[in-house]
Design an enzyme around this catalytic site. Structure first.
Site, short mmCIF file in Angstrom:
data_model
loop_
_atom_site.label_atom_id
_atom_site.label_comp_id
_atom_site.label_asym_id
_atom_site.label_seq_id
_atom_site.Cartn_x
_atom_site.Cartn_y
_atom_site.Cartn_z
NE ARG A 55 -3.80 0.27 0.34
CZ ARG A 55 -4.59 -0.05 -0.69
NH1 ARG A 55 -4.52 0.61 -1.85
NH2 ARG A 55 -5.46 -1.05 -0.58
CD GLN A 75 -9.26 -2.94 -7.53
OE1 GLN A 75 -10.33 -3.08 -8.11
NE2 GLN A 75 -9.04 -1.97 -6.68
CG HIS A 153 -1.75 2.52 -8.02
ND1 HIS A 153 -1.87 3.44 -7.02
CD2 HIS A 153 -2.99 1.96 -8.16
CE1 HIS A 153 -3.11 3.44 -6.56
NE2 HIS A 153 -3.80 2.55 -7.24
CG ASP A 198 -11.20 5.83 -8.18
OD1 ASP A 198 -10.30 5.87 -9.04
OD2 ASP A 198 -11.62 4.76 -7.69
CD GLU A 256 -3.57 5.56 -9.43
OE1 GLU A 256 -4.04 4.68 -10.17
OE2 GLU A 256 -4.12 5.89 -8.37
C1 BG6 Z 1 -6.91 3.16 -8.20
C2 BG6 Z 1 -8.31 2.86 -8.63
O1 BG6 Z 1 -6.05 3.10 -9.29
O2 BG6 Z 1 -6.52 2.20 -7.23
C3 BG6 Z 1 -9.23 2.85 -7.43
O3 BG6 Z 1 -8.74 3.82 -9.58
C4 BG6 Z 1 -8.72 1.88 -6.38
O4 BG6 Z 1 -10.55 2.52 -7.82
C5 BG6 Z 1 -7.28 2.22 -6.06
O5 BG6 Z 1 -9.54 1.95 -5.23
C6 BG6 Z 1 -6.64 1.30 -5.01
O6 BG6 Z 1 -6.77 -0.02 -5.39
P1 BG6 Z 1 -6.24 -1.18 -4.48
O7 BG6 Z 1 -6.58 -2.46 -5.18
O8 BG6 Z 1 -4.75 -0.98 -4.34
O9 BG6 Z 1 -6.93 -1.04 -3.15
#
Ligand code: BG6
Length: 281
Positions: A55, A75, A153, A198, A256
């Protein structure tokens, strides 16, 4: 990957004093220090044992952005959750660089079933006195055309989100995930954050400015990456994230760069290269 490798981190050191740290887990850049100041945000609750994507820093999103109903991957794909191979450090004149690689045969059986393609990724992180360059190369080693999304990201550390803005997005169309995917056109020169944001800005120009507060600016120069996502979870989303402290939304902004609004199509045997250079101004 043996357990003792789980926390393996490569450190780049530039003669100017700038440093960068990259975890082999996800090839995630987890620190970038220039002039004794940390420029990237990593949550104090980030999980660093290889059981969850980190994170903060610069997680690498590949081969899907978000989730896709027809591709049963988690995701943002598998790249940020995989251990990459370390290819070594190169020092050349004013820069120090490190390369990492990920191939389909390093994935789990389940991941390969979900995304059955032969590919090779090479990720190069280059440090100079005041820049950090992160470049991804995707080689399609399949006999068929490959389609993918990718995104860097990047979590920037800021002192106070109230004083932060992003320039370079005015007049571009964005999809707003907060409103369920409606589209609109940005009309501000400086995009500020005062709630959950977002947004996927589409096909934006390659030069962006992130005003991080106290008159300090970073610039992002992207190549080949078409889109830019701006994300801050704000209060309620932050509370729902186990690896993010409730108040940390004040201290970060994600800007990002990626190619996510449309698939990148790569013919058999071809190579695609894209990435960003972040500079301290
Ligand atoms: C962003 C997305 O790139 O990443 C968001 O647009 C998402 O929708 C965020 O919540 C974080 O994602 P994750 O999977 O790292 O919790």
């Amino acid at each position: 990957m043996p357990a003792h490798e789980a926390n393996k981190v490569v450190t780049l050191e530039h003669p100017s004093g700038a440093t960068a740290k990259i975890s082999l887990f996800g090839a995630t850049v987890i620190s970038w220090i220039v002039k004794d100041t940390e420029r990237l945000f990593v949550s104090k609750k980030a999980i660093l044992d290889g059981t969850k994507a980190i994170r903060g820093g610069i997680p690498l999103v590949f081969p899907i952005f978000g989730t896709k109903s027809h591709i049963p991957l988690p995701q943002h794909g598998f790249a940020r959750n995989s251990y990459w191979d370390y290819l070594g450090i190169l020092t050349d004149n004013d820069e120090v660089a490190v390369r990492f690689a990920l191939k389909d045969n390093q994935l789990t059986k389940e991941q390969r079933q979900s995304w059955p393609h032969s590919f090779r990724l090479v990720y190069t992180v280059t440090l100079t006195a005041n820049t950090l360059k992160t470049i991804l190369t995707v080689k399609n080693e399949d006999s068929d055309t490959l389609e993918f999304n990718t995104l860097l990201h990047t979590y920037f550390r800021v002192k106070d989100i109230a004083n932060v803005s992003v320039e370079g997005l005015n007049s571009y169309t964005f999809t707003d995930k907060v409103t369920g995917g409606t589209t609109d056109v940005e009309n501000r020169d400086k995009v500020t954050i005062a709630g959950e944001v977002d947004r996927v800005y589409q096909d934006v120009k390659d030069h962006l400015i992130v005003n991080v507060g106290d008159q300090e600016k970073l610039t992002i120069d992207k190549t080949t990456m078409k889109d830019t996502v701006v994300w801050n979870p704000w209060i309620e989303k932050a509370k729902g994230m186990g690896d993010f402290d409730d108040n940390e939304y004040h201290e970060m902004i994600c800007v990002e760069v990626g190619s996510v609004a449309k698939w990148v199509r790569l013919e058999s045997g071809q190579t695609w290269t894209g990435g960003q250079t972040i500079s301290i101004v």
